[in-house]
Design an enzyme around this catalytic site. Structure first.
Site, mmCIF file in Angstrom:
data_model
loop_
_atom_site.group_PDB
_atom_site.id
_atom_site.type_symbol
_atom_site.label_atom_id
_atom_site.label_comp_id
_atom_site.label_asym_id
_atom_site.label_seq_id
_atom_site.Cartn_x
_atom_site.Cartn_y
_atom_site.Cartn_z
ATOM 1 N N ARG A 110 42.714 -5.360 24.407
ATOM 2 C CA ARG A 110 43.462 -6.032 23.331
ATOM 3 C C ARG A 110 43.760 -5.041 22.226
ATOM 4 O O ARG A 110 42.859 -4.364 21.748
ATOM 5 C CB ARG A 110 42.620 -7.150 22.711
ATOM 6 C CG ARG A 110 42.525 -8.370 23.500
ATOM 7 C CD ARG A 110 42.133 -9.569 22.677
ATOM 8 N NE ARG A 110 41.134 -9.385 21.638
ATOM 9 C CZ ARG A 110 40.736 -10.357 20.836
ATOM 10 N NH1 ARG A 110 41.271 -11.575 20.949
ATOM 11 N NH2 ARG A 110 39.821 -10.150 19.921
ATOM 12 N N THR A 135 47.535 -6.308 16.841
ATOM 13 C CA THR A 135 48.390 -7.421 17.298
ATOM 14 C C THR A 135 47.604 -8.419 18.160
ATOM 15 O O THR A 135 48.056 -9.541 18.364
ATOM 16 C CB THR A 135 49.554 -6.899 18.155
ATOM 17 O OG1 THR A 135 49.004 -6.330 19.357
ATOM 18 C CG2 THR A 135 50.360 -5.836 17.408
ATOM 19 N N ASP A 158 31.549 -9.063 20.558
ATOM 20 C CA ASP A 158 32.377 -8.357 21.540
ATOM 21 C C ASP A 158 31.621 -8.289 22.867
ATOM 22 O O ASP A 158 30.629 -7.568 22.993
ATOM 23 C CB ASP A 158 32.705 -6.943 21.025
ATOM 24 C CG ASP A 158 33.698 -6.237 21.931
ATOM 25 O OD1 ASP A 158 33.435 -6.128 23.154
ATOM 26 O OD2 ASP A 158 34.754 -5.800 21.428
ATOM 27 N N ASP A 168 31.167 -4.762 24.537
ATOM 28 C CA ASP A 168 30.179 -3.924 23.842
ATOM 29 C C ASP A 168 28.763 -4.412 24.108
ATOM 30 O O ASP A 168 27.843 -3.614 24.274
ATOM 31 C CB ASP A 168 30.440 -3.931 22.328
ATOM 32 C CG ASP A 168 31.623 -3.049 21.948
ATOM 33 O OD1 ASP A 168 32.020 -2.201 22.782
ATOM 34 O OD2 ASP A 168 32.144 -3.205 20.833
#
Ligand code: PRP
Ligand code: URA
Length: 209
Positions: free
Chosen positions: A104, A108, A200, A203
């Protein structure tokens, strides 16, 4: 069959709660993602085709149903979807594995493809796309687009946590696929992260930051 299945199973809810805890370390996080994928896979694969094979029991010879690994492909969205693959392979060890690389854009939030390799032929397989997080839905929609462009037809998408926005976007873009969600969360924040979410996922699975 329902297009969307939201799991309310206590085992899945319990494991997701541990994932959410920021004190949960990489090893435990990775193991839980795999276990949740296996529990979800048990339900998602309930319509996997069987074929009758001949087996000799100690008593007699019989025809009995078995799953053919040639009928299933698991396709993780890199990176975080990789964490779910072994959970599905524990159920169907002979399944083939494809990969779709998407990241991603941080500004944006739109997905960008950097890798795609699918098992061939794909047309007749049940394809289970895995990604722990369905946030804006952009990555999921793109991944399913790629699979359809390559000829995939029977597609299932599996996410551990989804935001309402992402689920609606995926349903609208691909009304013909089945979607399995471990838990529906509240909303997205201004950075398009799921709230309360788990942070995340990539991660946390791979210990990066
Ligand atoms: C995360 C996650 C999904 C995507 C979800 O991946 O694993 O693929 O974001 O967001 P979306 O629904 O808004 O598209 P990310 O892009 O962070 O890449 P990574 O897995 O390599 O960390
Ligand atoms: N990707 C993640 O890993 N987590 C989120 O909350 C949203 C997208």
């Amino acid at each position: 069959m329902e297009q969307v299945i939201i799991f309310n199973h206590p085992l899945i809810q319990h494991k997701i709660s541990i994932l959410r805890n920021k004190a949960t370390g990489t090893n435990e996080f990775r193991a839980l993602v795999e276990e949740i994928a296996m529990l979800m896979g048990y339900e998602a694969l309930r319509d996997l085709p069987l074929e009758e094979v001949k087996v000799e029991t100690p008593i007699e010879t019989c025809m009995t149903p078995m799953i053919s690994g040639r009928k299933l492909a698991v396709v993780p969205i890199l990176r975080a979807g990789l964490g779910m693959v072994n959970g599905i392979l524990a159920l169907v060890p002979s399944a083939k594995v494809g990969h779709i690389g998407l990241y991603r854009d941080e500004v944006t939030h739109e997905p960008h493809e950097y890798y795609c390799k699918l098992p061939s032929p794909i047309e007749e397989r049940t394809i289970v796309v895995t990604d722990p997080m369905l946030a804006t839905g952009g990555s999921a929609v793109e991944a399913v687009n790629f699979i359809k462009q390559h000829g995939g037809k029977k597609i299932k998408f599996m996410a551990i946590i989804a935001a309402p926005e992402g689920l609606e976007r995926l349903k609208a873009a691909h009304p013909d696929i089945q979607i399995y969600v471990g838990h529906m969360d509240r909303c997205l924040n201004e950075n398009a992260y799921i709230c309360p979410g788990l942070g995340d996922a990539g991660d946390r699975i791979f210990g990066t930051k």
